[in-house]
Write an enzyme that holds these catalytic residues in place. Structure first.
Site, PDB file in Angstrom:
ATOM      1  N   ASP A  65       5.575  24.669 -37.217  1.00 38.51           N
ATOM      2  CA  ASP A  65       4.857  25.720 -38.632  1.00 38.51           C
ATOM      3  C   ASP A  65       5.110  25.322 -39.807  1.00 38.51           C
ATOM      4  OD1 ASP A  65       4.199  27.055 -35.949  1.00 38.51           O
ATOM      5  OD2 ASP A  65       6.419  27.478 -36.017  1.00 38.51           O
ATOM      6  N   LYS A  80       0.298  23.237 -41.410  1.00 38.32           N
ATOM      7  CA  LYS A  80      -0.753  21.843 -41.086  1.00 38.32           C
ATOM      8  C   LYS A  80      -2.338  22.964 -41.324  1.00 38.32           C
ATOM      9  CE  LYS A  80       1.374  20.688 -37.699  1.00 38.32           C
ATOM     10  NZ  LYS A  80       2.293  22.074 -37.255  1.00 38.32           N
ATOM     11  N   GLY A 126      -0.392  27.089 -33.609  1.00 33.87           N
ATOM     12  CA  GLY A 126      -0.730  28.508 -33.583  1.00 33.87           C
ATOM     13  C   GLY A 126      -1.108  28.186 -34.919  1.00 33.87           C
ATOM     14  N   HIS A 127      -2.376  27.291 -35.196  1.00 30.90           N
ATOM     15  CA  HIS A 127      -2.307  27.230 -36.858  1.00 30.90           C
ATOM     16  C   HIS A 127      -3.605  28.566 -37.436  1.00 30.90           C
ATOM     17  CE1 HIS A 127      -2.678  22.742 -35.570  1.00 30.90           C
ATOM     18  NE2 HIS A 127      -1.282  23.459 -36.057  1.00 30.90           N
ATOM     19  N   THR A 128      -2.983  28.370 -38.635  1.00 31.28           N
ATOM     20  CA  THR A 128      -3.708  29.975 -39.643  1.00 31.28           C
ATOM     21  C   THR A 128      -4.165  29.316 -40.200  1.00 31.28           C
ATOM     22  OG1 THR A 128      -1.639  31.166 -38.355  1.00 31.28           O
ATOM     23  CG2 THR A 128      -3.654  31.835 -40.110  1.00 31.28           C
ATOM     24  N   GLN A 132       2.688  20.557 -33.181  1.00 29.16           N
ATOM     25  CA  GLN A 132       3.647  21.177 -33.790  1.00 29.16           C
ATOM     26  C   GLN A 132       4.488  19.987 -34.255  1.00 29.16           C
ATOM     27  OE1 GLN A 132       2.957  20.434 -29.871  1.00 29.16           O
ATOM     28  NE2 GLN A 132       2.431  23.154 -30.066  1.00 29.16           N
ATOM     29  N   THR A 189       9.465  20.384 -27.244  1.00 30.16           N
ATOM     30  CA  THR A 189       8.351  20.473 -26.548  1.00 30.16           C
ATOM     31  C   THR A 189       8.195  19.647 -25.909  1.00 30.16           C
ATOM     32  OG1 THR A 189       5.794  21.104 -26.143  1.00 30.16           O
ATOM     33  CG2 THR A 189       6.505  19.489 -28.070  1.00 30.16           C
TER      34      THR A 189
HETATM   35  P1  IMP Z   1       7.451  25.192 -25.164  1.00 31.45           P
HETATM   36  O1  IMP Z   1       6.264  23.740 -25.657  1.00 31.45           O
HETATM   37  O2  IMP Z   1       5.385  26.592 -25.647  1.00 31.45           O
HETATM   38  O3  IMP Z   1       7.244  24.648 -23.785  1.00 31.45           O
HETATM   39  O4  IMP Z   1       8.422  24.990 -25.993  1.00 31.45           O
HETATM   40  C1  IMP Z   1       9.294  24.521 -25.948  1.00 31.45           C
HETATM   41  C2  IMP Z   1      10.107  25.178 -27.932  1.00 31.45           C
HETATM   42  O5  IMP Z   1       8.984  23.751 -28.840  1.00 31.45           O
HETATM   43  C3  IMP Z   1      10.062  26.203 -27.989  1.00 31.45           C
HETATM   44  O6  IMP Z   1      11.405  26.266 -28.733  1.00 31.45           O
HETATM   45  C4  IMP Z   1       8.855  26.939 -28.955  1.00 31.45           C
HETATM   46  O7  IMP Z   1       9.185  27.415 -29.585  1.00 31.45           O
HETATM   47  C5  IMP Z   1       8.541  25.579 -29.679  1.00 31.45           C
HETATM   48  N1  IMP Z   1       7.137  26.001 -30.045  1.00 31.45           N
HETATM   49  C6  IMP Z   1       6.520  25.131 -29.359  1.00 31.45           C
HETATM   50  N2  IMP Z   1       5.139  24.809 -29.685  1.00 31.45           N
HETATM   51  C7  IMP Z   1       5.256  25.012 -31.411  1.00 31.45           C
HETATM   52  C8  IMP Z   1       4.845  25.034 -31.997  1.00 31.45           C
HETATM   53  O8  IMP Z   1       3.411  24.611 -32.874  1.00 31.45           O
HETATM   54  N3  IMP Z   1       5.082  25.667 -33.744  1.00 31.45           N
HETATM   55  C9  IMP Z   1       6.485  25.877 -33.725  1.00 31.45           C
HETATM   56  N4  IMP Z   1       7.207  25.752 -32.355  1.00 31.45           N
HETATM   57  C10 IMP Z   1       6.675  25.122 -31.688  1.00 31.45           C
END
Ligand code: IMP
Length: 438
Positions: A13, A16, A40-42, A227, A242
């Site tokens: 976040d 990017k 999620g990219h805005t 990420q 992740t």
């Molecule tokens: P998961 O990859 O969805 O299982 O999440 C694992 C961890 O990574 C959690 O703490 C999520 O909140 C974090 N996370 C996953 N994708 C994103 C992202 O795009 N931005 C920020 N945090 C993320």
């Protein structure tokens, strides 16, 4: 444009999406190389605000000839179909310029179910997953029992394998989450397979060969991470991470380009820090009103889950660690405008750590270089802060470095010294044009 990778140097976040969208204006090919619909990219441009989870942000630039979801990413077919439909409804051409790697794995409905159950059972050890089935899908990839996108080319074979998973205990034993097929919400074997294959099959290609061929003929290639480094599977705050490689090295594994192809690595850093989900966050400011003020000013609510992001000050040693891991050649700073109106603000400049075997009360050492154990919180090191004088006037949408408030310029220059890497651009708002080139 040299072959460029864009990575996040914090917990994700960092903004990017905006940077990729901007750099994509000079690219022929854009590849998203890791993660799935957890990202999620805005992107804010004249025609509106777009929220993308899977399709590379480069799709919004008509000049980009090819957009690829690379083999390092994982694809939720339903989510991808929704996104393609949304883009087409907005008049953005997807067909003919979008491809899926045949080696990318598919997130199946039972992966989402597994995510939900595992988080529920994990209690205080939960990760705070987005619940998009990412961990279970990568688990099956590594267990060599997953479904790759190439399965979308042959609905009959895909159906046979799924039936086998449902009926054959030997097949089930190889697939960690297959028992959950029955519990997957709304999954209908024939309907879903037919739809996924008919609608997504035409996008499947051997994209690694194609991307290498484009590189050989001199096309301008942009590789987009999802990420951030601090939640990278190996270099982040394990186990609160992740399941993919969000670092620059992941760009090669996840796209098919060889390491020698990468010429430029752009690290994206937000002017403060946010984190969603569980895990260490040394500069977090949730116990005072600073966290809430940053959250409101920066609109720090997740693009994917809508969750409130945890907020705190910029962590300079952490960014330096991430810059080293990624070998960044330049940094782009985002959301500096969000600090407008703070009389003073902070950034961590170094950490204090107990000397092993020393007297707990007094034997401490100052460290400015963090290691993996400082990142995952097991070393007991904690940050020390420096105060910066703020500025009262808004700097939103400023494009001229010389017109920027002097205190804002000083903090950028000071951070640049700490990073040891040039800050080539400073974003001053969500809109595509709100950026200062230095
Ligand atoms: P998961 O990859 O969805 O299982 O999440 C694992 C961890 O990574 C959690 O703490 C999520 O909140 C974090 N996370 C996953 N994708 C994103 C992202 O795009 N931005 C920020 N945090 C993320």
């Amino acid at each position: 444009m040299p072959t460029t990778v864009v990575v996040g140097l914090q917990y994700g976040d960092e903004g990017k999406g905006k940077i990729v969208d901007m750099l994509a204006q000079e690219a022929d090919v854009v590849v998203r190389y890791n993660g799935g619909a957890n990202a999620g990219h805005t992107i804010v441009i004249d025609s509106g605000t777009y929220k993308l989870h899977l399709v590379p942000s480069g799709i919004l630039n008509p000049g980009v000839r090819i957009c690829v979801i690379g083999n390092g990413a994982v694809i939720d077919p339903d989510e991808l179909l929704r996104e393609i439909a949304m883009l087409e409804a907005l008049g953005i051409t997807v067909k003919g310029r979008f491809l899926i790697s045949s080696n990318a794995h598919l997130v199946m409905p039972w992966h989402r179910k597994a995510d939900e159950i595992m988080e529920r059972l994990s209690g205080k050890h939960k990760i705070g997953s987005t619940g998009r089935g990412i961990g279970p899908c990568y688990t099956e990839k590594v267990a060599r029992s997953g479904f790759r996108a190439e399965a979308l080319r042959d609905p009959d074979a895909m159906r046979r394998r799924m039936v086998e998973l449902m009926e054959d205990s030997a097949a089930r034993a190889r697939s960690p989450f297959s028992a959950l097929i029955y519990a997957a919400d709304g999954f209908q074997l024939d309907r879903d397979i037919q739809r996924w294959c008919a609608e997504l099959g035409p996008y499947v290609a051997d994209t690694d060969t194609l991307v290498r061929a484009e590189w050989k003929k001199g096309s301008r290639i942009l590789l987009e991470a999802a990420q951030g480094t601090m939640i990278d599977l190996d270099y982040g705050s394990y186990p609160k991470v992740t399941s993919s490689y969000a670092t620059a090295a992941g760009a090669c594994i996840g796209s098919g380009l060889p390491p020698t192809a990468i010429e430029r690595v752009v690290g994206v850093v937000k002017a403060y820090t946010t984190r969603v989900g569980e895990g260490p966050f040394p500069t977090e400011m949730e116990y005072c009103d600073v966290g809430e003020r940053l959250r409101q000013a920066g609109n720090e609510f997740g693009t994917t889950t809508g969750r409130s992001r945890r907020c705190g000050w910029l962590d300079l040693p952490m960014v330096r660690y991430a810059a080293a891991v990624n070998g960044v050649t330049e940094i782009m700073l985002t959301k500096l405008d969000v600090l407008s109106g703070f009389e003073m603000f902070c950034a961590a400049t170094c950490y204090k750590q107990e000397i092993i075997g020393g007297d707990k009360a007094k034997d401490m050492k100052i460290i400015s270089e963090l290691t993996a154990s400082d990142i995952n919180g097991s070393s007991g090191a904690y940050p020390l802060f420096k105060f910066y004088p703020g500025w009262s006037e808004s700097i939103a949408n400023e494009k001229d470095w010389t017109r920027l408030d002097k205190n804002a310029r000083h903090c950028v220059e000071d951070w640049e010294r700490h990073f040891g890497v040039r800050i080539s651009a400073v974003a001053t708002g969500p809109h595509r044009g709100a950026i200062i080139w230095r």
